[in-house]
Design a protein around this motif. Structure first.
Motif, PDB file in Angstrom:
ATOM      1  N   VAL A 144       0.845  -1.199   0.000  1.00 19.36           N
ATOM      2  CA  VAL A 144       0.000   0.000   0.000  1.00 19.36           C
ATOM      3  C   VAL A 144       0.876   1.244   0.000  1.00 19.36           C
ATOM      4  N   LEU A 145       0.586   2.167  -0.913  1.00 22.62           N
ATOM      5  CA  LEU A 145       1.212   3.495  -0.945  1.00 22.62           C
ATOM      6  C   LEU A 145       0.142   4.488  -0.519  1.00 22.62           C
ATOM      7  N   PHE A 146       0.449   5.310   0.475  1.00 20.85           N
ATOM      8  CA  PHE A 146      -0.536   6.268   0.975  1.00 20.85           C
ATOM      9  C   PHE A 146       0.127   7.615   1.173  1.00 20.85           C
ATOM     10  N   SER A 147      -0.441   8.641   0.525  1.00 18.00           N
ATOM     11  CA  SER A 147       0.034  10.010   0.660  1.00 18.00           C
ATOM     12  C   SER A 147      -1.157  10.909   0.965  1.00 18.00           C
ATOM     13  N   PRO A 148      -1.397  11.182   2.262  1.00 16.18           N
ATOM     14  CA  PRO A 148      -2.551  12.018   2.598  1.00 16.18           C
ATOM     15  C   PRO A 148      -2.440  13.443   2.051  1.00 16.18           C
ATOM     16  N   GLU A 149      -1.231  13.979   1.931  1.00 20.45           N
ATOM     17  CA  GLU A 149      -1.056  15.335   1.415  1.00 20.45           C
ATOM     18  C   GLU A 149      -1.406  15.410  -0.070  1.00 20.45           C
ATOM     19  N   ASP A 150      -1.095  14.360  -0.821  1.00 21.98           N
ATOM     20  CA  ASP A 150      -1.424  14.301  -2.242  1.00 21.98           C
ATOM     21  C   ASP A 150      -2.799  13.688  -2.497  1.00 21.98           C
ATOM     22  N   CYS A 151      -3.459  13.248  -1.417  1.00 17.26           N
ATOM     23  CA  CYS A 151      -4.782  12.620  -1.512  1.00 17.26           C
ATOM     24  C   CYS A 151      -4.753  11.409  -2.444  1.00 17.26           C
ATOM     25  N   THR A 152      -3.776  10.525  -2.211  1.00 19.29           N
ATOM     26  CA  THR A 152      -3.571   9.360  -3.062  1.00 19.29           C
ATOM     27  C   THR A 152      -3.445   8.103  -2.214  1.00 19.29           C
ATOM     28  N   LEU A 153      -4.100   7.045  -2.665  1.00 17.10           N
ATOM     29  CA  LEU A 153      -4.007   5.733  -2.038  1.00 17.10           C
ATOM     30  C   LEU A 153      -3.914   4.706  -3.158  1.00 17.10           C
ATOM     31  N   ILE A 154      -2.856   3.891  -3.111  1.00 11.49           N
ATOM     32  CA  ILE A 154      -2.667   2.841  -4.111  1.00 11.49           C
ATOM     33  C   ILE A 154      -2.464   1.534  -3.358  1.00 11.49           C
ATOM     34  N   CYS A 155      -3.300   0.534  -3.654  1.00  9.76           N
ATOM     35  CA  CYS A 155      -3.229  -0.757  -2.983  1.00  9.76           C
ATOM     36  C   CYS A 155      -3.013  -1.862  -4.009  1.00  9.76           C
ATOM     37  N   LEU A 156      -1.992  -2.675  -3.787  1.00  6.03           N
ATOM     38  CA  LEU A 156      -1.722  -3.838  -4.627  1.00  6.03           C
ATOM     39  C   LEU A 156      -1.831  -5.065  -3.734  1.00  6.03           C
ATOM     40  N   PHE A 157      -2.962  -5.766  -3.810  1.00  9.38           N
ATOM     41  CA  PHE A 157      -3.197  -6.914  -2.946  1.00  9.38           C
ATOM     42  C   PHE A 157      -2.748  -8.182  -3.649  1.00  9.38           C
ATOM     43  N   GLY A 158      -2.019  -8.993  -2.927  1.00  9.85           N
ATOM     44  CA  GLY A 158      -1.393 -10.193  -3.451  1.00  9.85           C
ATOM     45  C   GLY A 158       0.074 -10.128  -3.071  1.00  9.85           C
ATOM     46  N   SER A 159       0.941 -10.685  -3.882  1.00  9.02           N
ATOM     47  CA  SER A 159       2.366 -10.635  -3.555  1.00  9.02           C
ATOM     48  C   SER A 159       3.174 -10.138  -4.753  1.00  9.02           C
ATOM     49  N   ILE A 160       4.258  -9.474  -4.428  1.00  9.83           N
ATOM     50  CA  ILE A 160       5.151  -8.933  -5.443  1.00  9.83           C
ATOM     51  C   ILE A 160       6.530  -9.499  -5.180  1.00  9.83           C
ATOM     52  N   SER A 161       7.125 -10.096  -6.188  1.00  7.33           N
ATOM     53  CA  SER A 161       8.452 -10.684  -6.060  1.00  7.33           C
ATOM     54  C   SER A 161       9.512  -9.590  -6.041  1.00  7.33           C
ATOM     55  N   LEU A 162      10.286  -9.550  -4.965  1.00  4.47           N
ATOM     56  CA  LEU A 162      11.362  -8.562  -4.873  1.00  4.47           C
ATOM     57  C   LEU A 162      12.485  -8.876  -5.864  1.00  4.47           C
ATOM     58  N   ASP A 163      12.673 -10.165  -6.175  1.00  4.45           N
ATOM     59  CA  ASP A 163      13.689 -10.534  -7.161  1.00  4.45           C
ATOM     60  C   ASP A 163      13.363  -9.929  -8.523  1.00  4.45           C
ATOM     61  N   SER A 164      12.089  -9.974  -8.912  1.00  4.47           N
ATOM     62  CA  SER A 164      11.674  -9.383 -10.192  1.00  4.47           C
ATOM     63  C   SER A 164      11.867  -7.875 -10.174  1.00  4.47           C
ATOM     64  N   VAL A 165      11.504  -7.251  -9.048  1.00  2.00           N
ATOM     65  CA  VAL A 165      11.658  -5.803  -8.926  1.00  2.00           C
ATOM     66  C   VAL A 165      13.125  -5.419  -8.996  1.00  2.00           C
ATOM     67  N   MET A 166      13.966  -6.162  -8.291  1.00  6.89           N
ATOM     68  CA  MET A 166      15.395  -5.873  -8.281  1.00  6.89           C
ATOM     69  C   MET A 166      16.011  -6.064  -9.669  1.00  6.89           C
ATOM     70  N   ALA A 167      15.534  -7.060 -10.401  1.00  6.48           N
ATOM     71  CA  ALA A 167      16.035  -7.270 -11.764  1.00  6.48           C
ATOM     72  C   ALA A 167      15.700  -6.080 -12.644  1.00  6.48           C
ATOM     73  N   VAL A 168      14.501  -5.549 -12.495  1.00  5.36           N
ATOM     74  CA  VAL A 168      14.102  -4.367 -13.276  1.00  5.36           C
ATOM     75  C   VAL A 168      14.907  -3.142 -12.829  1.00  5.36           C
ATOM     76  N   ALA A 169      15.087  -2.998 -11.523  1.00  5.43           N
ATOM     77  CA  ALA A 169      15.797  -1.838 -10.987  1.00  5.43           C
ATOM     78  C   ALA A 169      17.264  -1.834 -11.396  1.00  5.43           C
ATOM     79  N   SER A 170      17.844  -3.001 -11.614  1.00  9.09           N
ATOM     80  CA  SER A 170      19.261  -3.059 -11.971  1.00  9.09           C
ATOM     81  C   SER A 170      19.535  -2.788 -13.438  1.00  9.09           C
ATOM     82  N   LYS A 171      18.480  -2.692 -14.251  1.00  8.91           N
ATOM     83  CA  LYS A 171      18.662  -2.442 -15.692  1.00  8.91           C
ATOM     84  C   LYS A 171      18.995  -1.004 -15.959  1.00  8.91           C
TER      85      LYS A 171
END
Length: 171
Positions: A144-171
């Motif tokens: 969940v990403l929550f920014s009350p000052e920006d009036c934004t709430l983003i929810c991703l329910f389930g699981s996210i692989s950190l290995d996949s994220v890290m692979a993308v981030a390293s590109k």
């Protein structure tokens, strides 16, 4: 969309919660969904919720598009999205001030007991990131990403692989 993707990549690249000694409390996804439904009636409250079936359809559409296109960004996004079951994106910046304040307070109370992964401050703007990192430290559940000052709430329910994220981030 690209800004959201960069924020998620940044947030998941630092799984600080994996180092916590106390067990993490889950994000109250059901209560957040009910709160979003309650506030949908207010003018200026924009919410997009996609359930399990909708998420499967979106993944299938992206996957069929990726089969015809060799764009590595699309394939990376599919790997990251693989474990996401439901999502909700809320923007309530156009609501009346009392509605904005009420929603922010209620979301804040719901997330108060949840495990905060990170808090990013930029001047007076604050973005809080919540979720539960699994025991092996390779997946984040119910992000969940929550920014009350920006009036934004983003929810991703389930699981996210950190290995996949890290692979993308390293590109």
């Amino acid at each position: 969309m690209r800004k959201l993707f960069i924020i998620i990549v940044f947030a998941l690249a630092l799984p600080l919660a994996a180092l916590a000694e106390k067990p993490a409390k889950p994000v109250p996804g059901t209560q957040i969904s009910l709160l979003i439904n309650e506030y949908r009636l207010y003018d200026g409250f924009e919410a997009v919720k996609v359930g399990r079936l909708g998420t499967k359809i979106v993944k299938a559409l992206i996957q069929s598009g990726a089969a015809h296109d060799d764009d590595p960004d699309v394939k990376d996004a599919l790997r990251i999205m693989k474990g996401i079951k439901k999502l909700a994106v809320v923007d309530y910046s156009d609501c009346e001030p009392q509605v904005r304040q009420g929603f922010s307070q209620k979301v804040g109370r719901l997330l108060d007991g949840a495990e905060m992964l990170m808090e990013v401050k930029d001047g007076s703007d604050i973005m809080r990131m919540y979720g539960v990192v699994d025991d092996r430290g390779d997946k984040v559940k119910d992000f969940v990403l929550f920014s009350p000052e920006d009036c934004t709430l983003i929810c991703l329910f389930g699981s996210i692989s950190l290995d996949s994220v890290m692979a993308v981030a390293s590109k």
